[in-house]
Design an enzyme around this catalytic site. Structure first.
Site, short mmCIF file in Angstrom:
data_model
loop_
_atom_site.label_atom_id
_atom_site.label_comp_id
_atom_site.label_asym_id
_atom_site.label_seq_id
_atom_site.Cartn_x
_atom_site.Cartn_y
_atom_site.Cartn_z
CG HIS A 127 9.87 3.91 -1.32
ND1 HIS A 127 9.20 2.74 -1.15
CD2 HIS A 127 9.80 4.51 0.12
CE1 HIS A 127 8.46 2.72 0.05
NE2 HIS A 127 8.87 3.53 0.75
CG ASP A 204 6.68 6.80 -5.89
OD1 ASP A 204 5.88 7.58 -5.32
OD2 ASP A 204 7.28 6.07 -5.52
CD GLN A 207 8.60 11.82 0.77
OE1 GLN A 207 8.20 12.52 1.75
NE2 GLN A 207 8.31 10.68 1.00
CE LYS A 230 5.05 8.24 2.69
NZ LYS A 230 6.19 7.75 1.74
CB CYS A 368 11.78 2.18 1.80
SG CYS A 368 10.91 1.36 3.14
C1 LIG Z 1 6.22 6.62 1.22
C2 LIG Z 1 6.64 6.18 -0.41
C3 LIG Z 1 6.00 5.25 -0.98
C4 LIG Z 1 5.39 3.99 -0.26
O1 LIG Z 1 3.99 4.64 0.02
P1 LIG Z 1 2.83 3.78 0.99
O2 LIG Z 1 1.99 4.53 1.33
O3 LIG Z 1 3.87 2.97 2.05
O4 LIG Z 1 2.74 2.65 -0.24
C5 LIG Z 1 6.53 4.90 -2.17
N1 LIG Z 1 7.35 5.89 -2.86
C6 LIG Z 1 7.88 6.94 -2.15
C7 LIG Z 1 8.66 7.91 -2.95
C8 LIG Z 1 7.37 7.11 -0.68
O5 LIG Z 1 7.94 8.32 -0.30
#
Ligand SMILES: *Cc1c(COP(=O)(O)O)cnc(C)c1O
Length: 410
Positions: A127, A204, A207, A230, A368
């Site tokens: 992302h 990260d 997701q 999320k 993104c």
């Molecule tokens: C949504 C997402 C982000 C960003 O999250 P924010 O809540 O907008 O800061 C970063 N990495 C992944 C894999 C995402 O799905």
């Protein structure tokens, strides 16, 4: 023996989400944009209303009753988050405004630890929020950004990763699950190999957390980040998990109230963890609601959630592929309930607009993750991402809507 999984009752679960009763353009809402943000169950909405109705106050400062109640609720939420992610200590859980904020705390914090010629590795599946802060870090320090490449199925090439690793590697960043394609990355292997050359790893989890329950101690990740929105929680709150030794080493990200020990005009000393990284008044209500959201998801159970979402993924993939000229991007065997697709010679935006008229929310665009779109040489995709409150009937509605759009546009 196979572990027993309690099946979830989707019709009962849907009752928990008031928004699922609304209509969009005269049609029942079909919400398939869960990878962008999840919907909010009534218990979380009630938690927010209760906070502002009954004990809204600033935390960690007042001796008055409201402030103490708010502080207690906020710190209980931190413990709930600690338990969910299985962090060793509650003070290893920093409450932030979300994944992006968490990544920036780490990327900025590493500025003093890198020098010219050091290497940092990201994956091709990232992302933008897990690319740009590291590019900025490299610009500040002279470190070099290397990328683990991917194949046509949207999987990382682990042999290439082996070749990228070396004595100069200082940091590795990758997502657990790709938001654009749904690929589940082999993070255990990525972490282990990074550690074998002495590099730190940030995962990260934005997701992955909606689908799997991570165990940060078992993974051995140095940092793990995610967003509450999320995970059935509100926007504007998330977490940075860091191993205690790393969080002690990293400098504070922002200066201000709450993050200090002593302040004079000559010298300020910083507060201990987690307050060192929580300058200013935090999103108090959001933190408390984040805890409530995790309690809600755990009451359903992540095994049941994953099993049901896999069923939706399998069904959706099969049904969508029956449409002639439809191509799915991200075809790894290891993936979650995200289907990114295009129809031959039709712009994804046009399909998104037509299916919205039919009450269906999908995401269109680059999600993104422009480098992934560049890899496939496409402007973007239509992304349908399923959650545990979605149904096969809703997938049928999507398939019909895409067929209709195809007829209208070709
Ligand atoms: C949504 C997402 C982000 C960003 O999250 P924010 O809540 O907008 O800061 C970063 N990495 C992944 C894999 C995402 O799905």
């Amino acid at each position: 023996m196979q572990k027993e999984i309690t099946m979830l009752d989707v019709h009962k679960i849907r009752e928990d989400f008031p928004i699922l009763k609304r209509k969009v353009n005269g049609k029942p809402l079909v919400y398939f944009d869960n990878a962008a943000t999840s919907q909010t169950p009534q218990v979380v909405i009630d938690t927010i209303v209760d906070y502002y109705s009954n004990y809204n106050a600033n935390i960690h400062r007042g001796v008055h009753t409201l402030s103490q109640e708010a502080t207690d609720a906020y710190e209980i939420a931190r413990k709930t988050i600690q338990k969910h992610f299985n962090a060793q200590h509650a003070h290893e859980i920093i409450l932030t405004s979300g994944t992006t904020h968490s990544i920036n705390i780490v990327a900025t914090g590493f500025t003093n630890f890198l020098s010219k010629g050091d290497e940092v590795i990201v994956s091709a599946l990232e992302h933008h929020s897990n690319i740009v802060p590291w590019q900025m870090l490299c610009e500040r320090t002279g470190a070099i950004l290397k990328v683990i490449p991917m194949n046509e199925d949207g999987e990382l090439l682990m042999d290439a990763y082996d070749h990228l690793l070396g004595d100069s590697t200082k940091l590795v960043f990758t997502n657990h699950i790709s938001n654009a394609l749904g690929t589940i990355n082999p993070i255990e292997e990525i972490i282990e190999k990074a550690h074998s050359v002495g590099a730190a790893v940030l995962i990260d989890g934005a997701q992955s957390c909606p689908h799997v329950k991570p165990d940060v101690q078992a993974l051995g990740a140095d940092f793990y980040v995610a967003s509450a929105h999320k995970l059935c929680g509100p926007t504007g709150v998330g977490l940075l998990y860091g191993k205690e030794e790393w969080l002690n080493k990293l400098p504070p990200y922002q200066g201000g109230g709450e993050m200090i020990d002593q302040v004079t005009f000559e010298k300020t000393t910083y507060a201990g963890l987690p307050h060192k990284f929580e300058a200013g008044t935090p999103n108090i209500c959001g933190g408390i609601a984040f805890g409530a959201a995790l309690d809600y998801m755990n009451s359903i159970g992540f095994d049941a959630i994953a099993a049901y979402e896999n069923e939706l993924l399998e069904y959706g993939t099969r049904k969508l592929l029956e449409i002639e000229g439809l191509k799915i991007y991200g075809t790894s065997k290891n993936k979650t309930s995200v289907i990114s697709f295009n129809l031959e010679n039709i712009h994804p935006y046009d399909i998104g607009t037509i299916v919205d008229k039919l009450g269906i929310a999908v995401r269109t665009g680059h999600h993104c993750a422009q480098p992934i779109m560049d890899f496939y040489k496409i402007p973007g995709t239509i992304r349908a991402s399923f959650s545990f409150y979605n149904t096969k009937e809703e997938i049928d509605a999507l398939v019909e809507a895409v067929k209709k759009a195809k007829m209208m546009l070709s």
